[in-house]
Write an enzyme that holds these catalytic residues in place. Structure first.
Site, short mmCIF file in Angstrom:
data_model
loop_
_atom_site.label_atom_id
_atom_site.label_comp_id
_atom_site.label_asym_id
_atom_site.label_seq_id
_atom_site.Cartn_x
_atom_site.Cartn_y
_atom_site.Cartn_z
N ASP A 169 0.91 -1.24 0.03
CA ASP A 169 -0.06 0.20 0.01
C ASP A 169 0.77 1.35 0.15
OD1 ASP A 169 -2.95 0.75 0.58
OD2 ASP A 169 -1.77 2.10 1.90
N ILE A 170 0.48 2.42 -0.93
CA ILE A 170 1.24 3.39 -0.95
C ILE A 170 0.86 4.29 0.17
CG2 ILE A 170 1.72 5.59 -2.10
CD1 ILE A 170 0.80 4.19 -4.69
N ASN A 177 -2.85 13.26 -3.88
CA ASN A 177 -4.09 13.70 -4.88
C ASN A 177 -4.42 15.12 -4.28
OD1 ASN A 177 -4.29 11.35 -6.50
ND2 ASN A 177 -5.43 10.22 -5.03
N ASP A 186 -2.19 9.56 -10.44
CA ASP A 186 -1.96 8.67 -11.42
C ASP A 186 -0.55 8.42 -12.05
OD1 ASP A 186 -4.88 8.20 -11.35
OD2 ASP A 186 -5.11 9.34 -13.43
N GLU A 212 -4.86 2.31 -4.37
CA GLU A 212 -3.22 2.45 -4.23
C GLU A 212 -2.79 1.31 -3.63
OE1 GLU A 212 -5.01 4.27 -0.63
OE2 GLU A 212 -5.25 4.03 -2.82
#
Length: 292
Positions: A169-170, A177, A186, A212
């Site tokens: 997971d980021i 964002n 993106d 993500e």
């Protein structure tokens, strides 16, 4: 209405040549739609990686069968003393000829014989990509990567094959964002996919599992070795910069690892659940780390 001129293009007559190659298309089993062009006089079908038609299943012998051409370009298939036998149109064979449209069975797979042009091959490949790939990152999508893991786990039950997975997971992706916009987000996702492609082994499979979140499958890999590879990936992501509109965006990732070395793991769902629990611990403990 604007009187725009039609853009001119050059048509290459070579693109319309109707050259065709004898091919085999998987119509049942994993990777449905995958094409194997029969480019050699002798083509080995088997589980070994260097087979001309490689079918990675314990139901397929290492060297299961052979497809060959004779001097008149006729096609023949021969069973190579496989454990589960070779079937053509439902009949077990030792050796027989193959005709256009024939269907032969190798373990859990069914393949169809067809003559395909270059354009046919491109069409089938794009159809496969649309069904299997995430349109943004080019990674496998959730459906495909989950099915692949389920298949790997099922096979491991027969041959005691190790399978480890990483849930990735980021960290703080929402803030990217919010700060730079969704297009920048993106771009970060695409760059993560590029890092995976560069630094993971060719045998590893990976896909976008959620917004993500990613799933990496380490086939035939112990938890210890998966930890080493995951640490390498974590560091590479941390050192990478995504450049977007003169901004250098850096991110970190948290990784949860699990393996079917755990005796309680017997299916894909339980393996993913355990990896997800480890990912939660990685985030709870401060993020940017691997927990197994």
């Amino acid at each position: 209405m604007k009187d725009d001129k039609t853009a001119l293009i050059n048509i290459n007559s070579n693109d319309f040549k109707n050259e065709r190659w004898k091919s085999c298309i998987i119509i049942e089993g994993d990777q449905i739609g995958k094409i194997f062009n029969l480019l050699k006089q002798h083509n080995i079908i088997g589980r070994v990686e260097d087979a001309d038609i490689c079918l990675d299943s314990p139901t397929v012998s290492r060297k299961h069968a052979e497809i060959r051409f004779d001097n008149r370009n006729g096609i023949f298939i021969k069973d190579l003393n496989s454990s589960n036998g070779t079937y053509v149109n439902g009949k077990k064979i030792t050796e027989t000829d193959l005709q256009e449209g024939d269907i032969f069975s190798i373990g859990i797979y069914k393949l169809k014989v067809a003559s395909l042009s270059k354009h046919d091959t491109i069409f089938f490949q794009r159809m496969m990509d649309n069904a299997e790939k995430d349109s943004l990152t080019g990674m496998y999508n959730k459906g495909f990567i989950t099915r692949f893991l389920d298949s790997a786990i099922t096979q491991s039950g027969h041959v005691k094959k190790l399978v480890s997975v990483a849930m990735v997971d980021i960290d703080h992706f929402k803030s990217i964002n919010d700060t730079f916009g969704h297009i920048a987000g993106d771009a970060v996702l695409k760059d993560i996919a590029a890092v995976f492609c560069t630094y993971l082994r060719s045998a590893d499979k990976y896909g976008r599992f959620g917004g993500e979140e990613f799933l990496i499958i380490f086939d035939r890999t112990s938890l210890h070795d998966a930890q080493i590879i995951s640490e390498r990936i974590r560091k590479m992501v941390m050192e990478h910069k995504t450049v977007y509109e003169n901004h250098a965006i850096t991110v970190t990732i948290s990784i949860g690892l699990a393996s079917n070395e755990n005796s309680q793991i017997n299916d894909a769902e339980s393996l993913i659940k355990l990896a997800d629990e480890k990912l939660y611990l990685a985030k709870k403990n401060g993020r940017n780390q691997v927990v197994s």
